[in-house]
Design a protein around this motif. Sequence first.
Motif, PDB file in Angstrom:
ATOM      1  N   THR A  61       0.814  -1.207   0.000  1.00 41.04           N
ATOM      2  CA  THR A  61       0.000   0.000   0.000  1.00 41.04           C
ATOM      3  C   THR A  61       0.852   1.263   0.000  1.00 41.04           C
ATOM      4  OG1 THR A  61      -1.648  -1.229   1.217  1.00 41.04           O
ATOM      5  CG2 THR A  61      -1.887   1.141   1.214  1.00 41.04           C
ATOM      6  N   ASN A  62       0.439   2.240  -0.795  1.00 42.13           N
ATOM      7  CA  ASN A  62       1.069   3.564  -0.883  1.00 42.13           C
ATOM      8  C   ASN A  62       2.539   3.522  -1.273  1.00 42.13           C
ATOM      9  OD1 ASN A  62      -1.355   4.757  -0.139  1.00 42.13           O
ATOM     10  ND2 ASN A  62      -0.864   4.589   2.030  1.00 42.13           N
ATOM     11  N   ARG A  85       5.284   3.812  -4.267  1.00 41.17           N
ATOM     12  CA  ARG A  85       5.409   4.329  -5.631  1.00 41.17           C
ATOM     13  C   ARG A  85       6.639   3.789  -6.354  1.00 41.17           C
ATOM     14  NH1 ARG A  85       1.335   7.654  -6.246  1.00 41.17           N
ATOM     15  NH2 ARG A  85       0.640   8.997  -4.562  1.00 41.17           N
TER      16      ARG A  85
END
Length: 133
Positions: free
Chosen positions: A56-57, A59
Amino acid sequence: MKRTPLKRSPIVRKTPLVRTQPSKPNRKGSPRTSVEFSENTRRKARIRANFSCESTNCRNPPTQHHHRRMKSQGGIGQLVNDHLVCPEHHRQIHDNPDWAYRHGLLVRSHNEPVNVPVYPGCSLDCQENHVNQ
């Protein structure tokens, strides 16, 4: 009593030795039995992950395919056993196995990856046992 050295006679084979199995296991077999992820499985995992790290989250670009059930424990190259991650999160999973087992990122040998849900969004501080294995 004096001992005499043993005399060994050479063994002569009457028929040549024939191998019944290949000397090295074939790792490029069908996707059900292969331990490596096929190119088709890798492509499906990239599409499922929307071409980003499945944590999650994150990049960072996902460059590593993580076996949820490790190859040494019988993990095979199927899509349900694949978790696409960046190198940082892959290292985090293997450096913290207790946390990874609690969050379904690693699967014990007696469980099937399809039956264990994944909870990748928790930090390393999370002590909650999301998955009972």
